[in-house]
Each structure stands twice: as C-alpha cells, then as structure tokens.
Design an enzyme around this catalytic site. Structure first.
Site, PDB file in Angstrom:
ATOM      1  N   ASP A  82       8.143  -4.743  -1.583  1.00 56.37           N
ATOM      2  CA  ASP A  82       7.401  -3.494  -1.761  1.00 56.37           C
ATOM      3  C   ASP A  82       6.923  -2.908  -0.429  1.00 56.37           C
ATOM      4  OD1 ASP A  82       6.581  -1.691  -3.723  1.00 56.37           O
ATOM      5  OD2 ASP A  82       4.524  -2.446  -3.693  1.00 56.37           O
ATOM      6  N   ASP A 104       9.819   1.937   3.144  1.00 56.33           N
ATOM      7  CA  ASP A 104       8.819   3.001   3.070  1.00 56.33           C
ATOM      8  C   ASP A 104       8.657   3.645   4.442  1.00 56.33           C
ATOM      9  OD1 ASP A 104       6.732   4.698   2.824  1.00 56.33           O
ATOM     10  OD2 ASP A 104       5.327   3.263   1.954  1.00 56.33           O
ATOM     11  N   GLU A 135      10.699   6.341  -0.522  1.00 55.23           N
ATOM     12  CA  GLU A 135       9.543   7.155  -0.917  1.00 55.23           C
ATOM     13  C   GLU A 135       9.505   8.457  -0.127  1.00 55.23           C
ATOM     14  OE1 GLU A 135       5.722   5.122  -1.362  1.00 55.23           O
ATOM     15  OE2 GLU A 135       4.712   6.808  -0.392  1.00 55.23           O
ATOM     16  N   GLY A 216       1.020   2.819  -7.972  1.00 52.30           N
ATOM     17  CA  GLY A 216      -0.408   2.948  -8.296  1.00 52.30           C
ATOM     18  C   GLY A 216      -0.703   2.833  -9.776  1.00 52.30           C
ATOM     19  N   GLY A 217      -0.090   1.844 -10.440  1.00 55.52           N
ATOM     20  CA  GLY A 217      -0.281   1.674 -11.883  1.00 55.52           C
ATOM     21  C   GLY A 217      -1.694   1.259 -12.272  1.00 55.52           C
ATOM     22  N   ASN A 237       4.565   0.220 -10.749  1.00 54.27           N
ATOM     23  CA  ASN A 237       4.097  -0.847  -9.875  1.00 54.27           C
ATOM     24  C   ASN A 237       2.637  -1.186 -10.178  1.00 54.27           C
ATOM     25  OD1 ASN A 237       6.582  -0.416  -8.706  1.00 54.27           O
ATOM     26  ND2 ASN A 237       5.806  -0.399  -6.615  1.00 54.27           N
ATOM     27  N   THR A 240      -2.949  -4.069  -7.607  1.00 53.33           N
ATOM     28  CA  THR A 240      -4.390  -4.308  -7.469  1.00 53.33           C
ATOM     29  C   THR A 240      -4.958  -5.088  -8.659  1.00 53.33           C
ATOM     30  OG1 THR A 240      -4.561  -2.274  -6.199  1.00 53.33           O
ATOM     31  CG2 THR A 240      -6.615  -3.170  -7.078  1.00 53.33           C
TER      32      THR A 240
HETATM   33 ZN   LIG Z   1       3.055   1.416  -3.945  1.00 53.42          ZN
END
Ligand SMILES: [Zn+2]
Length: 291
Positions: A82, A104, A135, A216-217, A237, A240
């Site tokens: 990631d 990224d 991205e 940012g799920g 994704n 956190t």
């Molecule tokens: Zn991310």
C-alpha cells in the site's frame, strides 16, 4: 488457485456490485485474524501492508507467510503493497511475490506521476501475474509515508484520470474523491460520489477494464459505503480501524489478566477481535459468499 492479483477479484466484484476488502496488517496474528474472517465468510480477500511493516518484518518473510497461507486457503487471496512512494521498493516487492503493488506518486506532478507509475506497471507485468494500483489527486489524512494537510487535498479530475490510466497501463485506479485516511472528524465527511461515478463511467462504461479503489474506509458511514459501491468502488482499504482493534484488544486483555503471563492467550484475543471487525466489513461490502 488461491494466490490471485487484485484486479481479477475486483473485476468480478465490479460486475457483481460488491467490493473486496483490503485489510491492513502489521503482524502475523492480525494476518491470521483477517484470513479467519474471510474464510468464515467465504469472501475474496486482499491483505495489505504499508511500507514500514513490510520492511520491518522483511519482504521475503511476509511473502512466504502469505504464500503458505493463501496456497491452501479455500478463498482467493491477494497480497497488496500500500502507498509505496519508492519505485525501487515497488519493484522489489513485485520480484518477491506480492500480487498487487500500489505506486503512490500522487504527490508528484502529473507527468512525473505517470512516469513513475508506468515504470512500476511495466516491471510488474514483466514479472508475472501482478496488478498495479496508482493514485491521482490526494487522499487527505495521515499516511505511513506521506502527510497531507486536508486543505492540500486535490480531487482527481475525470478526464485526467482517463489519460493517467491510458498512458500508464494501470490495472486498478485510486482517484481522490474526498475520503481520508485516519479517523473522520465529522459524522458526514464530504465525499464526491458523483466524481467516482463519472470516472467509473469513463473508464468502465464499456465493460470493466480498470476497477476503482476507495481509500480511507475506516469510519465511513454504511450508507456512504453502499453508494460508493454503486458508483464503482470495487476495493475498500481499511487500515486505521484494524490498528485500533489490535491495540485495544491487547490492552483490554492484558488489563483484565494482569497476573497472567501467557502470550498465546493475548494472541487469541487479538486474532478473534480482528476476525470480528473484518467480518463486519465483509458484510458491509457485500463480498460474503463471493469466493
Ligand atoms: Zn490509502
């Protein structure tokens, strides 16, 4: 065959109007908990690591664990790197056996983003059955490698998204649409659903070619998740939340059993808490029973 890349399971998800969960892990116990949930729910799965734990645990060690577990699992499993900003490390992980790589370069200018992304795409495709995620725009929040202030966040431009995908040969695409890493500060985060829908129409209107990723799920309201899936989100994704579940489960178990010195029991508590959290996500994403 249970070792798959991300694109193949996401194409099925996009066609079936559900999404595949990409769950962040930092250690073996968490990884086992994630796999437990997906096996229990019969769901296709993406295990993801950010760059720091990947380097800390060792690329080859992680890949060996992944391949051992995935090759005997009854569900398709992908191992995803990631938000990697280093082209060399992306290529190293592709060589080692990751099956999805996210380069990224979204902090770079458009042309430089294309240049770096294309290097990783070309390399991954020459190695084998590996898909690549890129991205465009900036997902706000605190990431492992990149810190972006919310006001700096720029959303992906739909026409540029098409150019970006075409010129890089990207397999799956993460457009910035207003979702954020970390924890949402408001109950109604500002997410540009229509933008995702528009990008999806441009890229996948004539058949699913480049499935879309939602970053940012953690903390996204369930009705947002449903709407994002409708608009073309095929991978969510979640990072956190699983970090919090790991720390909380450990803390709570140890606090309640302060005189006990049995690490195995701490591990069981963590693995079970992760399994429950991931199971809930799989239900929300509609991927249960799709493996
Ligand atoms: Zn991310």
């Amino acid at each position: 065959m249970s070792i798959v890349n991300a694109k193949e399971i996401m194409v099925e998800a996009a066609k079936g109007k559900y999404a595949v969960g990409a769950f962040n892990i930092t250690d073996l116990i968490q990884l086992e908990g994630v796999v437990d949930a997906a096996v229990e729910k019969k769901a296709p799965l993406i295990i993801q690591t950010s760059v720091k734990p990947s380097k800390f645990l060792g690329t080859d060690v992680l890949v060996a664990i992944y391949r051992t577990i995935a090759s005997s699992a009854p569900i398709p499993i992908c191992l995803h790197l990631d938000h990697c900003t280093e082209v060399d490390y992306c290529n190293k992980c592709a060589d080692a056996g990751y099956t999805n790589i996210m380069i990224d370069a979204s902090k770079q200018g458009f042309e430089e983003n294309i240049r770096q992304t294309k290097i990783v795409v070309d390399h991954a495709h020459s190695v084998g059955n590996i898909s690549v995620e890129g991205e465009l725009g900036t997902v706000s929040g605190v990431e492992d490698q990149i810190k972006v202030a919310e006001d700096e966040a720029a959303l992906a431009n739909p026409m540029q998204s098409v150019e970006f995908v075409e010129r890089t040969g990207l397999d799956i695409f993460a457009p910035a649409i207003g979702t954020a890493h970390g924890v949402y500060k408001t109950k109604n985060p500002k997410v540009d659903f229509e933008r995702l829908g528009q990008i999806n129409k441009l890229l996948n209107g004539g058949g699913i070619k480049t499935p879309l990723v939602v970053h940012g799920g953690t903390g996204l309201p369930e009705d947002y998740i449903q709407k994002l899936i409708e608009m073309g989100g095929a991978k969510f994704n979640v990072s956190t939340e699983l970090k919090r579940v790991l720390i909380d489960a450990k803390y709570e178990y140890i606090t309640a059993h302060r005189e006990e010195y049995d690490p195995g029991k701490v591990d069981v508590a963590v693995r079970d808490a992760i399994r429950k959290a991931v199971g809930h996500w799989i239900d929300m994403l509609g991927s249960a029973g799709k493996a």
